[in-house]
Design an enzyme around this catalytic site. Structure first.
Site, mmCIF file in Angstrom:
data_model
loop_
_atom_site.group_PDB
_atom_site.id
_atom_site.type_symbol
_atom_site.label_atom_id
_atom_site.label_comp_id
_atom_site.label_asym_id
_atom_site.label_seq_id
_atom_site.Cartn_x
_atom_site.Cartn_y
_atom_site.Cartn_z
ATOM 1 N N GLU A 1 0.854 -1.186 0.000
ATOM 2 C CA GLU A 1 0.000 0.000 0.000
ATOM 3 C C GLU A 1 0.888 1.232 0.000
ATOM 4 O O GLU A 1 1.829 1.318 0.768
ATOM 5 C CB GLU A 1 -0.892 -0.010 1.240
ATOM 6 N N HIS B 1 -9.885 1.521 -1.160
ATOM 7 C CA HIS B 1 -10.894 1.673 -0.108
ATOM 8 C C HIS B 1 -11.892 2.760 -0.424
ATOM 9 O O HIS B 1 -12.787 3.042 0.369
ATOM 10 C CB HIS B 1 -10.213 1.917 1.232
#
Ligand code: GLN
Ligand code: ZN
Length: 774
Positions: A681, A710
């Site tokens: 990430e 997300h």
């Protein structure tokens, strides 16, 4: 001798709070109805504990979202971005609380939520307090008082529980430079004193202040703040009796400070740190009048207590300081275990043999009470019957053939260093992989899962209920997988995935097919807000009766000439997200899982899969709370990963994936995992994370996530090219991959398709640029 409890699960044994909160958010029930649901749960929990015989029952352990957020509301630490909303809308406190936790995007407002992070080394997430340089505090919300009064009115011997002021500050974050949050203690303490005074006036005689940061490595200055704070409380409220509780670790080098704090009761987590009892009993603490709360019943795991072991601790302490100075308790709040084992009635799921080894929150409360009975009266017949049962269950667990598998134990013993190393170094593997895979510069891939649509989930539900046959279900999964492959080919992704449509959850799916795991029907534990998880229970030696993922991976590979990446969950993550057996070291259990995954990797390779990803998103969160214990953990965790990954030939490319971690301090260990490719990430931090990899000269290939999965937002090609340019500036481009920052299972197809198309185009643009410049 007394009993007390540090906290009870607040979600309700049937997840009543989850249901009520979600209905309230959806506008389906009123605030009054939500409050009724909350009040019913509190009353149920209190009555249950009182009836069981707990002498001091916690209140204010309940929360509609999170107890750290409650503390922010209590002290009026409400970030400025909510102030207009509060004013204009006159929001009731619960609505403000939810807005802070979840953000507020309506009526023309667009206010982001507060950050959330893990509560110490648990899977519970708290809302991180935000502080500014001239932060003000004032008593804003009196929930703690209301709940105490409510408990008293219901005849409960209640003990208010509060997050202590020092830990509250330490758990927060400075939102601007120029100050340290601990400096705010001067302003915060008066609010705590006010609350404590009000509680005392309302009749509270014991108050539990949780200071779990005392389990961390602290500086001298931080320790001093603890001393000053508790001396000040004592000065202002000389008659108030404080229970100081820390848990999850030893007090360690803070012990000396802790023993001098002016509190009436000091709680010890003897499950995580049994050694500190001896340390304390060897000091002149024995001559003080402080009570010791012995946390002997494990609040973090679901195993039945071993009464003989606990009684030995109690006796040891009683011999030195007398029974009157001893309390018995769980090791920490029971927030981290499911509510009630009695609800597990399906004997096919949780067989009676396994069930007799377990205890959930309600059963743990009974254990605490029984331990007191046994310690107080050795001749009590009732208690002795329970002791006998307890001894039988634990003996039976030691020898059960369900648990112990000699072949698995022998295989772990026989592991050599060679088993934990690839045949050749990365530099050699790299060449072989490049000619075998023939990938372009900036190869594109995804992290594994594609959208788990409502439709896909209905198929699984129907199949589990018997409304779809195995054949029908498989057909649907096959079609969905084929669609995913065709679509990835169409947009020209380089390394494809099968999409994980057959999987419910990345740990559960593997646990269900491994021996040594069981699943409860109702063993829910709060993860954050209304979200609950049901961790698998690892009760025995782990083995893999047959292959787990070959069928769908091989099927996907049969559909295409491009490489399909096999997708596995790594041993550390499986361990970390389960309830783990406590009769052997975690490292041993992890190694057993690693061997099972290693066999799966070998089978994938045999089936013609030449890229295999072993996900380890949880490797960093497994780090012990104290730095002095890090290395030991990292040694076995990294080795477990390597055992799982090293059984393949050089040509087979091993990927791993991690998310939402600070990698800087464990970068060497990540490199030691020796995965050929790591995807991480990065997009939220605008590639800042990469600096660590660059500074370290991370040798293997790396895919910094170029967009945040997300959020439903579709990033543009340009944004992603720019992020990759940043990456390219610090890491040689031959090492770089292009991918999203995590799996796509929570996304819809529309945004997924749009975003991945942009991503592939970004990679192509990057390649083009390289050719032009060459
Ligand atoms: N392969 C998993 C997925 O794509 C990884 C999930 C994770 O990192 N938590 O869903
Ligand atoms: Zn991830």
């Amino acid at each position: 001798m007394q009993t007390h409890n540090l906290g009870y699960p607040r979600i309700g044994s049937q997840r009543e709070l989850k249901k009520a909160a979600e209905q309230y958010w959806a506008g389906k029930i009123s605030l009054t109805q939500l409050n009724q649901a909350g009040s019913a749960i509190r009353l149920h929990n209190w009555s249950l504990q009182k009836k069981a015989g707990i002498d001091l029952v916690p209140c204010n352990d309940f929360s509609y979202y999170d107890h750290v957020l409650d503390t922010s509301l209590m002290t009026g630490a409400i970030p400025a971005r909510y102030h207009d909303l509060m004013q204009d809308k006159q929001l009731p406190h619960p609505d403000l609380l939810f807005a802070m936790a979840r953000g507020y995007q309506k009526d023309g407002y667009d206010i982001t939520a507060m950050e959330m992070t893990k509560w110490f080394d648990t899977n519970y997430h708290y809302i991180v307090p935000e502080f500014t340089a001239n932060q003000q505090f004032s008593l804003f919300n009196t929930k703690v008082l209301n709940e105490f009064v409510e408990a008293k009115q219901n005849g409960i011997p209640a003990k208010p529980v509060l997050l202590g002021p020092v830990s509250y500050l330490l758990l927060g974050k400075e939102k601007e430079p120029g100050f340290h949050r601990l400096e705010l203690i001067k302003k915060l303490l008066p609010v705590y004193i006010e609350v404590l005074t009000k509680l005392e006036q309302a009749g509270a005689y014991y108050i539990q202040l949780d200071e779990p940061c005392l389990s961390l490595n602290l500086t001298d200055a931080e320790r001093k703040v603890f001393t000053k704070t508790y001396e000040e409380i004592k000065n202002k409220l000389p008659d108030l009796k404080i229970i100081l509780a820390s848990y999850f670790e030893c007090y360690g080098e803070n012990l000396f400070t802790v023993l001098k704090l002016p509190v009436q009761v000091l709680h010890l987590d003897l499950v995580r740190c049994s050694g500190q009892l001896d340390d304390i009993l060897a000091t002149d603490f024995v001559h003080s009048r402080t009570i010791l709360s012995l946390g002997v019943v494990d609040g973090r795991n679901i195993w039945k207590n071993n009464f003989e072991t606990s009684l030995a601790y109690i006796k040891k302490a009683a011999d030195k300081i007398g029974k009157a100075r001893i309390w018995i308790a769980p090791s920490c709040s029971l927030l981290h275990v499911p509510c009630d084992l009695d609800l597990e009635t399906d004997e096919k799921v949780l067989t009676p043999e396994i069930k007799q080894w377990l205890a959930f929150a309600k059963q743990k409360i009974d254990e605490v009470v029984t331990l007191k009975q046994l310690a107080n009266d050795e001749n009590s017949e009732v208690a002795n019957t329970k002791l006998k049962e307890n001894i039988t269950a634990s003996q039976n667990r030691k020898t059960s053939s369900l648990i112990h598998n000699a072949a698995v134990k022998a295989r772990v013993k026989a592991i050599t260093d060679a088993d934990a190393a690839r045949q050749n170094a990365f530099s050699i593997r790299k060449e072989k992989q490049h000619s075998a895979l023939n990938l372009p510069l900036f190869p594109t891939t995804t992290i594994g899962s594609f959208p788990q649509t409502a439709e896909v989930r209905t198929w699984r539900a129907k199949w589990k209920k018997g409304e779809l046959t195995q054949v029908q279900y498989d057909e649907l999964i096959a079609k969905e997988t084929e669609k995913a492959i065709r679509w990835q080919e169409a947009i020209d992704i380089d390394v494809l995935v099968h999409g994980e449509f057959e999987r419910n959850d990345m740990v559960e799916y593997f646990g269900e097919q491994l021996k040594g795991f069981v699943f409860s029907k109702n063993g829910w534990v709060q993860s954050y807000g209304s979200r609950c998880v049901k961790p698998p229970i690892i009760f025995g030696d782990v083995s893999r009766p047959e292959s787990i993922t070959i069928r769908w991976t091989a099927y996907a590979q049969s559909l295409t000439k491009k490489s399909v990446k096999g997708m596995l969950t790594g041993p550390v993550t499986i361990l970390q997200w389960s309830f783990v057996r406590n009769d052997q070291p975690r490292s041993e259990t992890c190694t057993q899982i690693a061997l099972a995954i290693r066999d799966e990797v070998a089978d994938l390779e045999k089936a013609g899969i030449n890229v295999i990803q072993i996900d380890e998103p949880a490797i960093r969160e497994g780090l012990p709370l104290r730095k002095e214990n890090w290395q030991a953990y990292l040694n076995w965790a990294v080795k477990a990963f390597r055992i799982s990954a090293s059984g393949v030939k050089d040509e087979t490319q091993i990927h791993t994936h991690m998310c939402y971690s600070e990698f800087n301090d464990i970068i060497q260990n990540i490199a030691d995992m020796d995965a050929d490719v790591i995807t991480i990430e990065c997009s939220r931090s605008q590639m800042e994370l990469l600096d660590a990899f660059a500074a370290f000269k991370y040798p293997n290939e790396i895919g910094p996530g170029v967009y945040d999965i997300h959020s439903p937002r579709v990033p543009s090609q340009k944004e992603m090219t720019q992020l990759m340019e940043k990456a390219k500036a610090v890491i040689p481009m031959e090492q770089l991959w292009v991918n999203p920052d995590c799996g796509l299972k929570t996304r819809g197809w529309n945004e997924t398709k749009a975003a991945l198309l942009e991503m592939v185009n970004a990679a192509k643009a990057l390649r083009q640029q390289v050719t032009v410049n060459a």
